[in-house]
Write a protein that holds these residues in place. Structure first.
Motif, PDB file in Angstrom:
ATOM      1  N   LYS A 237      48.971  32.695  40.287  1.00  0.00           N
ATOM      2  CA  LYS A 237      48.963  32.930  41.734  1.00  0.00           C
ATOM      3  C   LYS A 237      47.707  33.675  42.182  1.00  0.00           C
ATOM      4  O   LYS A 237      47.742  34.459  43.132  1.00  0.00           O
ATOM      5  N   VAL A 238      46.610  33.426  41.503  1.00  0.00           N
ATOM      6  CA  VAL A 238      45.368  34.120  41.835  1.00  0.00           C
ATOM      7  C   VAL A 238      44.808  33.587  43.155  1.00  0.00           C
ATOM      8  O   VAL A 238      44.594  32.383  43.319  1.00  0.00           O
ATOM      9  N   LEU A 239      44.574  34.508  44.077  1.00  0.00           N
ATOM     10  CA  LEU A 239      43.948  34.131  45.343  1.00  0.00           C
ATOM     11  C   LEU A 239      42.438  34.025  45.161  1.00  0.00           C
ATOM     12  O   LEU A 239      41.836  34.832  44.442  1.00  0.00           O
ATOM     13  N   PHE A 241      38.483  34.491  45.729  1.00  0.00           N
ATOM     14  CA  PHE A 241      37.759  35.711  46.084  1.00  0.00           C
ATOM     15  C   PHE A 241      37.617  35.862  47.597  1.00  0.00           C
ATOM     16  O   PHE A 241      37.847  36.932  48.154  1.00  0.00           O
ATOM     17  N   LYS A 242      37.234  34.769  48.282  1.00  0.00           N
ATOM     18  CA  LYS A 242      36.982  34.849  49.724  1.00  0.00           C
ATOM     19  C   LYS A 242      38.252  35.141  50.515  1.00  0.00           C
ATOM     20  O   LYS A 242      38.195  35.760  51.584  1.00  0.00           O
ATOM     21  N   ILE A 243      39.387  34.688  49.993  1.00  0.00           N
ATOM     22  CA  ILE A 243      40.661  34.944  50.689  1.00  0.00           C
ATOM     23  C   ILE A 243      41.165  36.353  50.391  1.00  0.00           C
ATOM     24  O   ILE A 243      41.606  37.074  51.284  1.00  0.00           O
ATOM     25  N   TYR A 244      41.084  36.733  49.120  1.00  0.00           N
ATOM     26  CA  TYR A 244      41.594  38.057  48.742  1.00  0.00           C
ATOM     27  C   TYR A 244      40.834  39.176  49.450  1.00  0.00           C
ATOM     28  O   TYR A 244      41.433  40.147  49.915  1.00  0.00           O
ATOM     29  N   PHE A 245      39.521  39.035  49.536  1.00  0.00           N
ATOM     30  CA  PHE A 245      38.698  40.110  50.093  1.00  0.00           C
ATOM     31  C   PHE A 245      38.354  39.894  51.567  1.00  0.00           C
ATOM     32  O   PHE A 245      37.313  40.343  52.032  1.00  0.00           O
ATOM     33  N   LYS A 246      39.222  39.225  52.300  1.00  0.00           N
ATOM     34  CA  LYS A 246      39.032  39.127  53.747  1.00  0.00           C
ATOM     35  C   LYS A 246      39.074  40.526  54.360  1.00  0.00           C
ATOM     36  O   LYS A 246      39.872  41.369  53.945  1.00  0.00           O
ATOM     37  N   PRO A 247      38.228  40.811  55.364  1.00  0.00           N
ATOM     38  CA  PRO A 247      38.214  42.144  55.971  1.00  0.00           C
ATOM     39  C   PRO A 247      39.588  42.608  56.458  1.00  0.00           C
ATOM     40  O   PRO A 247      39.941  43.779  56.298  1.00  0.00           O
TER      41      PRO A 247
END
Length: 305
Positions: A237-239, A241-247
């Motif tokens: 279930k790894v998100l 990088f761009k989704i996980y670290f959204k502001p």
């Protein structure tokens, strides 16, 4: 029904906080041993021997562990879901039931009985050095993380309801040790600055400044905490990088998590002296203590079924 139980538990904690704040303002300073708190308030070396102060700090850590375990059992499941699963507050809150909180307390209490004395011993030992607060905080963070990471990861996986594997107990070592080093440095640096800035004179005001110190330290160390959360995601279930670290995800996780930690530890500092009074009373009245323990056990078992 489960959600209603969770809400009543959080409401009870809020009411308890208000009561203790009122009591603290009403009682005279001599009524309660104000030197007792979640952390050692006196950061200056003492003429007494090193081992005497270290053992005193360990004993104080054990006392604070019970208070913090109750608060952690309620806060950590929520914070961890915001950090790793990137849930919204309402989504995370719906998963945090009274059964989860009460069961997780059986994990937070024994792990706190390990973590708090170790932290207090390291923290007290560093006061006997000539290092600056920032450097001593950095060293404290590294030592504490290296020694206690298996306990931290065990507790984290229990709060998430994930499988416990010995091979994973040192998972995310690098981001965790970086987070704890940065947190220790930030706390050692911001603590004296905030004390000088606000110059608190009462115990309640000191607790508020302490809570603000924790909040600021969590904010400053948040990049490494986010890194840790990203590393701890389950493989299936790894998100990205761009989704996980959204502001918006970062702001929600860091802002809410830091606020919860600051408020929880402030409450713990306010509650601990009263807990000391209660423990002293029960030590002198063994029958009362045994009866209360039996009622607590029966209550927890009944409520978790």
């Amino acid at each position: 029904m489960a959600r209603r139980s969770s809400m009543s538990g959080l409401g009870a904690l809020f009411v308890l906080t208000v009561v203790f704040c009122v009591l603290d303002l009403w009682r005279t300073p001599a009524d309660v041993p104000r030197h007792l708190a979640l952390v050692v308030a006196d950061e200056q070396p003492d003429p007494e021997g090193f081992m005497t102060k270290v053992f005193a700090a360990a004993a104080q850590g054990c006392t604070a562990a019970l208070v913090a375990a109750i608060l952690s059992a309620m806060c950590e499941p929520l914070v961890n879901r915001l950090l790793v699963k990137r849930m919204t507050v309402s989504q995370a809150y719906q998963e945090v039931t009274f059964k989860l909180v009460s069961n997780f307390f059986l994990t937070t209490f024994p792990t706190n009985m390990l973590k708090f004395p170790v932290f207090e011993v390291i923290n007290r030992a560093m006061t006997f050095t000539s290092l600056s607060p920032g450097v001593s905080g950095l060293i404290s963070g590294w030592l504490f993380c290296t020694v206690m990471l298996p306990v931290t990861n065990y507790r984290f996986r229990k709060s998430m309801g994930w499988e416990i594997k010995p091979a994973l107990l040192y998972q995310a070592y690098v981001p965790t040790v970086c987070r704890d080093i940065l947190y220790g440095w930030a706390r050692g640096l911001s603590g004296p600055l905030l004390l000088d800035l606000f110059a608190p004179t009462t115990f309640t005001h000191k607790a508020m400044v302490f809570g603000l110190t924790i909040w600021a330290s969590c904010i400053l160390s948040s990049p490494c905490n986010e890194w840790r959360g990203y590393t701890l995601q389950p493989p299936d279930k790894v998100l990205p990088f761009k989704i996980y670290f959204k502001p918006i995800n970062y702001a929600r996780s860091t802002g809410i998590g830091s606020t919860i930690m600051g408020v929880a530890l402030m409450i713990g500092m306010l509650v601990t002296p009263y807990a000391e009074d209660a423990f002293a009373y029960m030590k002198e009245h063994t029958a009362v203590a045994m009866a209360l323990c039996a009622l607590a056990v029966v209550g927890i078992v009944a409520l978790t079924k």
